[in-house]
Structures are given as structure tokens and as C-alpha cells.
Scaffold this motif. Sequence first.
Motif, mmCIF file in Angstrom:
data_model
loop_
_atom_site.group_PDB
_atom_site.id
_atom_site.type_symbol
_atom_site.label_atom_id
_atom_site.label_comp_id
_atom_site.label_asym_id
_atom_site.label_seq_id
_atom_site.Cartn_x
_atom_site.Cartn_y
_atom_site.Cartn_z
ATOM 1 N N ASP A 345 0.813 -1.223 0.000
ATOM 2 C CA ASP A 345 0.000 0.000 0.000
ATOM 3 C C ASP A 345 0.842 1.265 0.000
ATOM 4 O OD1 ASP A 345 -2.572 -1.389 0.341
ATOM 5 O OD2 ASP A 345 -1.690 -1.976 2.244
ATOM 6 N N LEU A 346 2.163 1.107 0.031
ATOM 7 C CA LEU A 346 3.016 2.291 0.101
ATOM 8 C C LEU A 346 3.718 2.542 -1.239
ATOM 9 C CD1 LEU A 346 4.723 2.070 3.610
ATOM 10 C CD2 LEU A 346 2.434 2.795 3.004
ATOM 11 N N ILE B 71 -6.113 2.016 9.929
ATOM 12 C CA ILE B 71 -5.029 1.947 8.935
ATOM 13 C C ILE B 71 -3.987 0.924 9.361
ATOM 14 C CG2 ILE B 71 -3.064 3.189 7.919
ATOM 15 C CD1 ILE B 71 -4.777 5.681 7.879
ATOM 16 N N SER B 192 0.237 12.024 10.372
ATOM 17 C CA SER B 192 0.134 10.909 9.430
ATOM 18 C C SER B 192 1.009 11.099 8.205
ATOM 19 C CB SER B 192 -1.322 10.687 9.013
ATOM 20 O OG SER B 192 -1.754 11.741 8.200
ATOM 21 N N TYR B 202 1.061 3.189 8.542
ATOM 22 C CA TYR B 202 0.717 2.633 7.229
ATOM 23 C C TYR B 202 1.489 1.333 6.979
ATOM 24 C CZ TYR B 202 -1.652 6.980 6.017
ATOM 25 O OH TYR B 202 -2.511 8.046 5.978
ATOM 26 N N SER B 206 0.029 -2.352 6.252
ATOM 27 C CA SER B 206 0.255 -2.877 4.913
ATOM 28 C C SER B 206 0.929 -4.236 4.958
ATOM 29 C CB SER B 206 1.127 -1.895 4.128
ATOM 30 O OG SER B 206 1.153 -2.237 2.780
ATOM 31 N N THR B 269 -10.852 5.188 4.184
ATOM 32 C CA THR B 269 -9.905 4.327 4.877
ATOM 33 C C THR B 269 -10.204 2.873 4.548
ATOM 34 O OG1 THR B 269 -9.784 5.907 6.675
ATOM 35 C CG2 THR B 269 -8.984 3.696 7.139
ATOM 36 N N ARG B 275 -4.232 1.762 4.035
ATOM 37 C CA ARG B 275 -4.608 2.946 3.273
ATOM 38 C C ARG B 275 -5.639 3.786 4.001
ATOM 39 N NH1 ARG B 275 -4.856 0.994 -3.035
ATOM 40 N NH2 ARG B 275 -3.006 -0.301 -2.893
#
Lengths: 502, 328
Positions: A345-346, B71, B192, B202, B206, B269, B275
Motif C-alpha cells: 500500500d506504500l 489503517i 500521518s 501505514y 500494509s 480508509t 490505506r
Amino acid sequence: MNIDLRMENISIFFGEFQALSDVSIDVKSGEIHGLLGENGAGKSTLMNILAGIYPPSSGRIIIDGETVHGMTVSRAADLGIRFIHQELSVIEDLRVYENLFLSKELTLKNGFLDKKEMAARSAELMRKMNLDINVGDYIRDLDTSRKQLVEIAKAIMFEARLIIMDEPTTSLTNKEIEVLFDLMRNLKKSGVSMIYISHKMPELFSVCDKYTVLRDGRFIQSGEFRTIDEHGMTELMVGRSVVESERSAVTRTDEVVFEVKGLSCGDFFRDVSFSLYKGEVLALTGLFGDGRAELSEALFGARKVTSGTIKKSGAHLPIHDIGSVMRAGVGMVPRSRKERSIFPDLSILNNASMAYLAKNRGAFFADRRDDQRRFGEMVKLMNVRYDHEDNFITSLSGGNQQKVVLARWLETDADIYILDNPTQGIDVGAKFEVYKLINLLTSGGKSVIIFSSEFPEIYRVCDRCVVMYKGVINAVLDRNELTEIKMMYYSTGANLEAGTRE
Amino acid sequence: MSEQIEKKPFNALEHIKYLYTNHTYIFSFILLLVIMLFINHDYLSFTSLSTLLMQSTIKGILALGMTFVIISGMIDLSIGSNIAITAGLGIVLLNRSGSITLMFVFCVAFSVFLTAVIGLFVTKGRIAPFVVTLATMSIFRSIIVQLGQGGPFNVASSILPRFRVIAAGSVMKVPNMAIAFIVLTVIMTVISTQTKFGRYIYAIGSNETASRLSGINVNRVKVEIFMLMGAMIGVTSFLFASRMTSVTAANAGMSYEMDAIAAAIIGGTSFSGGRGRILGTFFGALSLQLIENLLVAAKIPPFLTGLVKGTIILAAILLQSKKESKKA
């Protein structure tokens, strides 16, 4: 059982990007066809078109002389086309036979599942495939190689005419690979065709009949394997004479920078001791179940050990905490990029900067300018091909993703780099760039420990090679005594077995 | 790269397209606003917009904290109960001490303490956040109901005028509540997007394994995310007490967690983590409140508001998930 496939002048666009232009491929009945090319060459895209996942922008798919219009996934399945993807698609929480019959379950007359029959037929298949997998076991209890074999079994459970295999051997041991190849040869005899995608030359040469090479979405050449050698094939794929980047200069010094003493971890490995010299590349190899995977984690503080110590430049390495290990000057590129390295997601930039940020405590704010500066240096060093640094990392090909992961660790400016299978699933071109990078690192006074099971790779980069067998170090081979036969001899424990027999 | 960008002619449609795919929440908010204008032609005024902001504040601030929690791939179901216990005890302290400052400090510190405990259960105890907060939801509620013996906690009349003015007052016609919401939105946006801690949120959502192997102290960051959630709950509890001046232990803050989650999700979100944007949540909270106001303005029977609200939330999420699948 027979199939006669022709894909003719296939082109496909994704937005403005043309992924394939005018590619053709012929596969005859009972043929194993190797599909070769670097990552991003369009192999997977072509196969996805064949399997009905993407519709081509132009071109035709002709099966048994008839043009197939509007191929879809279910249509492909009806035509007997099976696709074994690189990523496992078996379901962890179901049993082996439940996975084999998924969505094609057999039922009794009363509508309930006919578990007995499904288990019996699955067991029958396992016997035919010469696998000792208990069909009642849950997938989650199997090791990765067995999961992969179940995946393959699933493809041939129901009548298949053409099986597409996308790097099916990545997690298999040599013995299992032989089993798979025997199976493929048997299938071939019964008229089943296969398209085999792999980066491993010896495998391709041993099992495939014909080849098709793609490069940058274009058709390059087709032919028979017996008319070409590995060197010629590599040139076709890379499209330029590959610069041999063998371990050119010996940069190894006499200064010990990393000393492992009596490291043990439960059943995984016992009493592992070795030293690493400044400027040295030390390879660690072995076969499945040798405890290497766990050892690589333990060296980096990612796995608790039961006993033993590690010294880095004479000082004890705090192996209870990854952050402390990093600050002591050790970096690690983990194996299995997708599971262990990539933040899907980055952005590319944020993926690259993560380890540097984590290593350098103190600063509260993240400095984007500084991230960009560091990444810019790495891009120059490693030739990362990307569109924009703010795009998702998943927009890159496997090789370029791996380069970003390498960049992440180079940014931490460690003295010792542990590379765990750094060339797993990346194309030839990117592989050579990794080797070049290793040479560059050691000539700059860094030291490298590389975990690998591929002999050509080990031979290309290492000064010494530690061979593990069932959790212990079985041999340490110097570069001048390193041969593939010796490596195999020690990693199969042949020397030890002989001893016990007497 | 820069050359290419310069060569490209300015294309308004493309910009809107980009804005739409990446900031859908602004469009859904505008759409709701347009619908509102059909019903109430004078809605686009300073007063009604600042009122909307003020109405969104309580759930909005909670949603800001919830955004970070979601997130990073976690959830906190106990924020409603947390508000009840914090605001209730805060009022007791206010009545005894007479100090509003002390009460504010207490509210924030106490909520942070509670969420830190949750964080420790999640990390050290290795229990899923859903399960931990399902338990704390009922624990917090039960404690405050017992302490209040079922009855309400009322602000003493001697302090009431001074205390009430915090939530009811305004600076240059902008309600204090709205100011608090905007200020916290800015702070959380900076956290953020500009801080390392923000990156880690994040990263953990992720890919947690990759985060750990990159040297991020995942457990610590998770506890800190919960503590930040706690800080938001603390501020909310304080404002809530000032606005209501009375906290009924049994149902104060009830189901606020659901609204906070809804606001975050309407704001884009991703519920699977990795994300999301604080600005999205800000508009998500406004949209959620706007939906409620719309239902009142359109004279929809109050019993049906849940139905309409739920449908609109589903539609908003459908819009986003469709977009995501297109990308892949």
C-alpha cells in the motif's frame, strides 16, 4: 486429451502501455514448451490472456484449428486449460482432498458431501504422483513444498489438456523437483501439453522440448532446446552479451568482523559457529529442512535463540532486538519478498526509506527531501526502472521491486549485509545487477552473508561456502575447492550417512 | 521526470479524474451538499456550515483516532464505553476540585491509560484487538454504571456556567467545538503525513512482517496508536461533558465507535489496513452528519433514519471498492 494451440499476433494495451506486441506461440500436443524472458517481458500477461483473465487488444487464440472468440476463465477451464500460478492458491484451512475438489465437490444422493469418495480419489492421485501426502491433512500443516505439490495435483485432478506452470519449483527440493519432472514426462506421454515458465536454466533444459523467448513484450525466437545452449539462451533473454560479473577481485581481509559461536535454536539448528572476514562474501547453503531459514533470522535478531552468541567487530551483538542489531551495523534483505519485504500500500519511495527511518531513532519528522535524496543515489547505483517514485511499489516488476528492497537496506549503510535468497524470482538481468552490487559492497570494505541454494549463484559470488545439513554445519568449502558435486555431497549429508552405515 | 510534467499541457479533466480516484470523499460530500441545497436553498451559509462542523465534532475527533487504528489493521470497539467512564469520572473530579483544567488533564490522561492497557493486551497478550476491545467495551461500561448506581453524573450548578461555555462558546462566531475539530484534524494530518510514526502506521497495516523485519518496533507503535486514540477519546469526553453537562452512565457514548468507524470508511480508509487519509475522515465525519441533517430536513420518519444512513454508507463504500478493483 490432445490439444493444438496457437496464439497468433497477440497484442495488449494497459492504458497507454503496450505490454505485448504481436506475439505468437505454438504448442503441439504432448509438448513441454518453455516460455522464457526476463520479468516484465510479458510471459505472465501472455498466459493470463490464454487463461481468459485479460482479453487481448488484438490477435487470435486458435485451439484445434478453431478460433476461440472471447476467452473467459470458465471457457478456458472447459477447454481443459489449467493454470498453476506462482503464488499458492490452496486454502490453508481446508484439508488436502477438500482443496483438490474445491468447487467440484462430489455429493451423495441426499445432497451431503461424499467425503469418502473424494478422499479415496485424492489418495489415488497421490499414489499416482508418487507423493506421500496424507489427503486428510490440513494444508496449513504442510510445508511450502508440499502445498506447491497439492497445487499441481489440483491442476491434474480433472482432465487437463494444457497445463500452464508459472515457476512451480521455487519452493521444491531437488528430490521433489525430480518427482514433478517425472510426473510431467508421464503426462506428456498421455498427450497433455505444458507451458513451463521458469528462470532456472538446468530445469528448462532437462524437461522442456521447445522454447519461446519474449523480451520487452515482443516475440524474439522459438525453437528446440537441443539446438541451443544456456549461454545462447541467456543472450536471447537479456538481448545483450551478458557481462560476466564473476567474483573478480578478492577483497577478503584477515580481520574478523562477525563471529557466530555455538548458536542453537530448538530443533531448527544446533551449535552453529563461523566467522566472517571483512570484505568477504560467505555463502550459506543446504537443502530443505537444514535450518538455514531460521538461522538467517537468528543472525538478524528476528528469532530468539536458545543459546550462543554473536560478536560484531569484537562487541556482543544484541540479537534480541532487530532495531539494535541494525544500529550495530547489520542489515538483512529477507527471503520471500512479497511476504517479508514489500509494503503493497506504500509508494516506491516510502518502501525504500523504511529501514533508514527505523534505524535512525530520535528524529520525529520524516524528511521527504532527504528520502528522495537517498533514493536518488540508490537509483543511480542500481539502475531501478520506475515511472514515478510516488507510484505504488506493486507497479514495478519483481526485479525492480527487489532492487528497491536492496536500496532500503543500502540506505542503512550497514557493515554486514545478510542477503537471504536475494535473487528469488527475479529475472536474469536483475540477478546480474545483484551480483555486481555484492562485488561493489565488498570492494568498499563491507562483508556479505548470502543464503542461497543455487550453485551457479554461489559459485559466482562467494569466497567461502558453509554447507548445512539438518541444522548443523556439515562443511565449510573454500572457493578453490567448491564444486557442485561437493556441495551436493555435503548438503545431502552423504558423508554422515556413510559413517553411520559402517 | 520533471521534463515530462512540464511538457504535458494542463488538462482540467485529468486533474478532476485524479482528484476523483484519490479523493472520492470530497465528491460524496459535495453530492450530499447539493442534495441538501435542493431541500434547503439557504444551506450554503456560514452559520449552517459552522453548525455542521460543530455537530460533527464529537464523532469526528473520535474518527480521527479511529482512522489510525484502522489503517494499522486494528479496531477499537470500546471507545463509547471509554467516553462514558472518562466523562463520568471527569465530572466527579470537576465537582470536587472545581478546576476545569484539572478535569481536562484527567480526561486525556485517563483515556490514554485505558487505551494503553488495551494496547498491551493486544501486543504482549497477543489477543486480536477486536476481542480485547469487545471485552473492554463491556468492562468500562459496567464499572461506570456501578459507580453511578445507574444514575447520571451531573455537573454541579456552581461550576455549570463556566464549564458549559467551553462547548457552547465561540471565537469570532466560529464555535469552539469546530475549532477543536479543525485543529486536531490538522495535527493528525501532520502526524500521518510528516512523521516517522505516521509512516509506521501505514507500514504495519500494509505488511506487519515486513515492518518488523525493517526494524520497526511494531509492538511499541501499536501501543502508541492506541494511546493516540485514547488522547482523542479524552478530548471528546471533555467536550461531551461540557456539551451535555450530564453523563448518563448507562448509555452515554453508546455506539459512537460505529459512527467513528463509519466516518473513517466513508472517508476512504481501507478496512483491511494500509490505506486511508485523515482529510478523508474529516470529510467522512461531515458527510455522516450531513446525512443525518438531510434526513431531518427531508422529514424522513425518525425510525427510518437508520435504514437511509446505512444504505448511504454502503453506497459510499461500494463506490470505493469498485475503484480499488479497477486499479488491480
